[in-house]
Enzyme design. Sequence first.
Site, mmCIF file in Angstrom:
data_model
loop_
_atom_site.group_PDB
_atom_site.id
_atom_site.type_symbol
_atom_site.label_atom_id
_atom_site.label_comp_id
_atom_site.label_asym_id
_atom_site.label_seq_id
_atom_site.Cartn_x
_atom_site.Cartn_y
_atom_site.Cartn_z
ATOM 1 C CD GLU A 238 -3.117 -1.289 0.231
ATOM 2 O OE1 GLU A 238 -3.313 -0.214 -0.379
ATOM 3 O OE2 GLU A 238 -3.619 -2.212 0.073
ATOM 4 C CB CYS A 272 -1.750 7.351 1.380
ATOM 5 S SG CYS A 272 -3.235 6.504 2.077
HETATM 6 P P1 NAD Z 1 8.092 4.824 5.253
HETATM 7 O O1 NAD Z 1 8.233 4.260 3.996
HETATM 8 O O2 NAD Z 1 9.219 5.926 5.515
HETATM 9 O O3 NAD Z 1 7.961 4.036 6.535
HETATM 10 C C1 NAD Z 1 6.937 3.158 6.498
HETATM 11 C C2 NAD Z 1 7.314 1.850 7.505
HETATM 12 O O4 NAD Z 1 8.421 1.219 6.725
HETATM 13 C C3 NAD Z 1 7.923 2.316 8.614
HETATM 14 O O5 NAD Z 1 7.443 1.304 9.699
HETATM 15 C C4 NAD Z 1 9.355 2.323 8.866
HETATM 16 O O6 NAD Z 1 10.051 2.023 9.865
HETATM 17 C C5 NAD Z 1 9.665 0.924 7.770
HETATM 18 N N1 NAD Z 1 10.713 1.091 6.962
HETATM 19 C C6 NAD Z 1 11.496 2.025 6.866
HETATM 20 N N2 NAD Z 1 12.701 1.594 5.990
HETATM 21 C C7 NAD Z 1 12.393 0.172 5.938
HETATM 22 C C8 NAD Z 1 13.169 -0.715 5.173
HETATM 23 N N3 NAD Z 1 14.401 -0.480 4.471
HETATM 24 N N4 NAD Z 1 12.582 -2.106 5.158
HETATM 25 C C9 NAD Z 1 11.628 -2.374 5.769
HETATM 26 N N5 NAD Z 1 10.765 -1.265 6.445
HETATM 27 C C10 NAD Z 1 11.141 -0.061 6.499
HETATM 28 O O7 NAD Z 1 6.830 5.819 5.077
HETATM 29 P P2 NAD Z 1 6.127 6.727 5.944
HETATM 30 O O8 NAD Z 1 7.018 7.947 5.831
HETATM 31 O O9 NAD Z 1 5.913 6.070 7.484
HETATM 32 O O10 NAD Z 1 4.734 6.693 5.358
HETATM 33 C C11 NAD Z 1 4.464 7.830 4.434
HETATM 34 C C12 NAD Z 1 4.293 7.196 3.257
HETATM 35 O O11 NAD Z 1 3.239 6.172 3.158
HETATM 36 C C13 NAD Z 1 3.746 8.002 2.072
HETATM 37 O O12 NAD Z 1 4.270 7.954 0.828
HETATM 38 C C14 NAD Z 1 2.215 7.687 2.034
HETATM 39 O O13 NAD Z 1 1.591 7.920 0.735
HETATM 40 C C15 NAD Z 1 2.413 6.078 2.316
HETATM 41 N N6 NAD Z 1 1.206 5.580 2.715
HETATM 42 C C16 NAD Z 1 0.246 4.919 1.838
HETATM 43 C C17 NAD Z 1 -0.866 4.510 2.407
HETATM 44 C C18 NAD Z 1 -1.658 3.313 1.561
HETATM 45 O O14 NAD Z 1 -2.617 3.016 2.171
HETATM 46 N N7 NAD Z 1 -1.452 3.434 0.346
HETATM 47 C C19 NAD Z 1 -1.217 4.697 3.333
HETATM 48 C C20 NAD Z 1 -0.268 5.705 4.340
HETATM 49 C C21 NAD Z 1 0.783 6.064 3.929
#
Ligand code: NAD
Length: 480
Positions: A238, A272
């Site tokens: 997502e 998002c």
């Molecule tokens: P992010 O990708 O920075 O982090 C999300 C999660 O991934 C966190 O728990 C983080 O610790 C983990 N993470 C970070 N690096 C990682 C790695 N190398 N391997 C595995 N996990 C890792 O995202 P964010 O800043 O927390 O959220 C914002 C983003 O999420 C925006 O792009 C937004 O559009 C998206 N988002 C999408 C949805 C959806 O339903 N499509 C919902 C909410 C947010």
Amino acid sequence: MNSPEPLQPPEGIGEAPSRPSANHLQAAMQAALGRQREAFLREGPPSLKVRLDRLDRALSLLLRHQDEICNALSADFGHRSREQTLITDVMVSVRALRHAMRHVRHWMRPERRAVDFPLNLVGAQARIEYQPKGVVGLISPWNFPISLIFVPLAGILSAGNRVMIKPSELTPTTSDLVARLLAGAFSEAEVAVFVGGPEVGAAFCRLPFDHLMYTGSTAVGRLVMRAAAENLVPLTLELGGKSPVVISRSADLADAATKIMAGKMLNAGQVCLAPDYVLLPEESVEPFVAHAQAAVRRMFPSLRDNPDYTSVINERHVQRLRAYLEDARSRGARLVEINPAGEDFSQQSAHKLPPTLLLDVTDDMKVMQEEIFGPLLPLRPYRWLSEAIEYINSHDRPLALYYFGHDPHEEERVLHCTVSGGVTINDVIMHFVQQDLPFGGIGPSGMGRYGGVHGFREFSHARAVYTQTRLRRVLDLMRP
Ligand code: NAD
């Protein structure tokens, strides 16, 4: 400025989890996965009663701890609207869990399927059984740190799985609270939580889960997919992206501006599904600006000192958003900041940013290249609708698309000629909260879907079961 309310430790729940080293955590996660899988195999597909009980435990903890949840989120954001948290995190999760509890009996039923001729005439049978996959991994982001755990949980638990969760490090108070609350309501063999940052996330998605669901940025989504590929772990991604709004000449512009600004200011644009930019007829740009200003004034007479307006999550994200504004200004964009009470945003204990419209934007600006994820809204004029459609199609397929208008032919054209995860017509974001609609992206905005029965199916294995006819003579006719 309202200072965040103090966080009360939840009653009857254990201590905050300590933070062991990454190596230690990796071993602990591996061991937890082993225990969950063993328990899953021992138990077999859980009965309806067991599933209802697990869903009910998740539901009860949300209902019992609403205040702690609101306080934790406000502490993490610097300030987060309490009413917003109750609606977008608690209520959205509660509705998803209740919906699953009402329907799981029906979802679990095997589905009879047609058998091909001639075996259909001689008593062969076919059905689909929805089998739990086993142990699901769930990685969640910071922007809705409750609902982006509990809405997926409705699907994961109703499908009969066990689950390991890695919440975001950017909301440490909420993530610790979730860990404590879930540890108080579930055994570690049912639900286990591992808190930590990107290194923990990276180790987490190297585990050989039976399914992995990741919600977060597209950039990290690529890393998650690469790691999951090593073990051929099936994925739900997502992701984010730039969700466009198309305003038609047939739209009620004041109504569109109000709904778009309300959607853009929800969680200070850190959604998002937030409308990322607006494509509108060239003659509607100035009237839209006036309507947007009036709408913001009506909804938020003040911003900095208004408890209903949420803060940007941290200083790094404020700097990122300010850099978009500076970059756009230096390349010729006109910025219209909407600050109804004329407040000074340099003096505050949180990180609130006023909503800002960007006019005369061009594609070389960062704000038109990156997902905005904040209260900035570029307006891009078009002369003919075909230009708007072409613009959308020349960019990554978005998570959502919004159309405002009352011309059915045009609406059909926009729907048929574009591809996006979901669509809301004459509003924004609302398709996400419909229990019976699948939620998910396409291509760079994600893969897989959840919500209601779609979540149940996403986290189930649709197993084909065929029972052969007992009439041996018929089968003999088919053999050499
Ligand atoms: P992010 O990708 O920075 O982090 C999300 C999660 O991934 C966190 O728990 C983080 O610790 C983990 N993470 C970070 N690096 C990682 C790695 N190398 N391997 C595995 N996990 C890792 O995202 P964010 O800043 O927390 O959220 C914002 C983003 O999420 C925006 O792009 C937004 O559009 C998206 N988002 C999408 C949805 C959806 O339903 N499509 C919902 C909410 C947010």
